[in-house]
Design a protein around this motif. Sequence first.
Motif, short mmCIF file in Angstrom:
data_model
loop_
_atom_site.label_atom_id
_atom_site.label_comp_id
_atom_site.label_asym_id
_atom_site.label_seq_id
_atom_site.Cartn_x
_atom_site.Cartn_y
_atom_site.Cartn_z
N HIS A 1 -3.70 6.70 -46.71
CA HIS A 1 -2.55 5.79 -46.62
C HIS A 1 -1.95 5.89 -45.22
O HIS A 1 -1.83 6.99 -44.67
CB HIS A 1 -1.46 6.20 -47.61
N ASN A 2 -1.53 4.76 -44.66
CA ASN A 2 -0.72 4.78 -43.45
C ASN A 2 0.69 5.19 -43.85
O ASN A 2 1.20 4.74 -44.87
CB ASN A 2 -0.68 3.39 -42.79
N VAL A 3 1.30 6.07 -43.06
CA VAL A 3 2.64 6.57 -43.38
C VAL A 3 3.55 6.49 -42.16
O VAL A 3 3.09 6.44 -41.02
CB VAL A 3 2.61 8.03 -43.90
N SER A 4 4.85 6.51 -42.43
CA SER A 4 5.86 6.64 -41.37
C SER A 4 6.99 7.48 -41.94
O SER A 4 7.21 7.51 -43.15
CB SER A 4 6.36 5.27 -40.92
N GLY A 5 7.68 8.18 -41.04
CA GLY A 5 8.75 9.03 -41.54
C GLY A 5 9.53 9.71 -40.44
O GLY A 5 9.43 9.34 -39.27
N THR A 6 10.30 10.72 -40.86
CA THR A 6 11.13 11.48 -39.94
C THR A 6 10.96 12.97 -40.21
O THR A 6 10.75 13.38 -41.35
CB THR A 6 12.62 11.13 -40.09
N ALA A 7 11.05 13.75 -39.16
CA ALA A 7 11.02 15.22 -39.26
C ALA A 7 11.66 15.78 -38.00
O ALA A 7 11.55 15.20 -36.92
CB ALA A 7 9.59 15.72 -39.40
N LYS A 8 12.32 16.91 -38.16
CA LYS A 8 12.92 17.58 -37.01
C LYS A 8 11.83 18.01 -36.04
O LYS A 8 10.69 18.24 -36.42
CB LYS A 8 13.71 18.81 -37.46
N THR A 9 12.20 18.13 -34.78
CA THR A 9 11.25 18.59 -33.78
C THR A 9 11.20 20.11 -33.71
O THR A 9 10.37 20.67 -33.02
CB THR A 9 11.61 18.02 -32.39
N LYS A 10 12.09 20.78 -34.44
CA LYS A 10 12.12 22.24 -34.48
C LYS A 10 11.28 22.72 -35.65
O LYS A 10 10.73 21.93 -36.41
CB LYS A 10 13.56 22.73 -34.61
N SER B 1 12.23 24.05 -38.41
CA SER B 1 12.87 23.93 -39.72
C SER B 1 13.77 22.70 -39.77
O SER B 1 14.34 22.31 -38.77
CB SER B 1 13.70 25.17 -40.03
N GLY B 2 13.89 22.09 -40.98
CA GLY B 2 14.76 20.95 -41.18
C GLY B 2 14.19 19.98 -42.18
O GLY B 2 13.10 20.18 -42.71
N PRO B 3 14.93 18.89 -42.47
CA PRO B 3 14.46 17.92 -43.46
C PRO B 3 13.26 17.12 -42.96
O PRO B 3 13.12 16.88 -41.75
CB PRO B 3 15.67 17.01 -43.68
N VAL B 4 12.41 16.71 -43.89
CA VAL B 4 11.27 15.85 -43.58
C VAL B 4 11.14 14.82 -44.70
O VAL B 4 11.37 15.13 -45.86
CB VAL B 4 9.96 16.67 -43.40
N ARG C 1 9.51 13.72 -49.87
CA ARG C 1 10.77 14.23 -49.31
C ARG C 1 10.76 15.74 -49.44
O ARG C 1 10.25 16.28 -50.42
CB ARG C 1 11.97 13.70 -50.10
N GLY C 2 11.34 16.42 -48.48
CA GLY C 2 11.41 17.86 -48.59
C GLY C 2 11.97 18.49 -47.34
O GLY C 2 12.82 17.91 -46.66
N LYS C 3 11.46 19.69 -47.04
CA LYS C 3 11.97 20.41 -45.87
C LYS C 3 10.83 21.09 -45.14
O LYS C 3 9.80 21.43 -45.72
CB LYS C 3 13.01 21.44 -46.28
N LEU C 4 11.05 21.23 -43.87
CA LEU C 4 10.15 21.97 -43.00
C LEU C 4 10.78 23.33 -42.79
O LEU C 4 11.94 23.41 -42.38
CB LEU C 4 9.99 21.22 -41.68
N LEU C 5 10.07 24.38 -43.16
CA LEU C 5 10.60 25.73 -43.06
C LEU C 5 9.56 26.61 -42.39
O LEU C 5 8.48 26.83 -42.94
CB LEU C 5 10.93 26.25 -44.47
#
Length: 91
Positions: free
Chosen positions: A29-38, A40-43, A58-62
């Motif tokens: 699937h082609n996807v688009s989204g957002t995530a922190k550049t650090k 940790s943070g929301p994704v 939806r979730g978090k980057l840890l």
Amino acid sequence: MVLTISDRRGETFKGEMSVRREGADLRTHNVSGTAKTKASGPVAFESEKVGVAQVKLRGKLLNDVAILSSSDTGPRGRKTTGEFHIRPKLR
């Protein structure tokens, strides 16, 4: 699941997600989204909608690991949920 990011601009990205479910063919699937550049943070990201079919995660980057909950509507309107943990692939 494999997530490949092809275009990253700050906290937004575009790419592809490939998923193989038990007893099923590989789907991409082609996807688009957002995530922190650090580390940790929301994704959050989602696939393109095709008819009624769409995958949303939806979730978090840890510490560079994405912990995601998914909501999936299949091509016939059947809804499923799941959880994924994605780790970076070492080069």
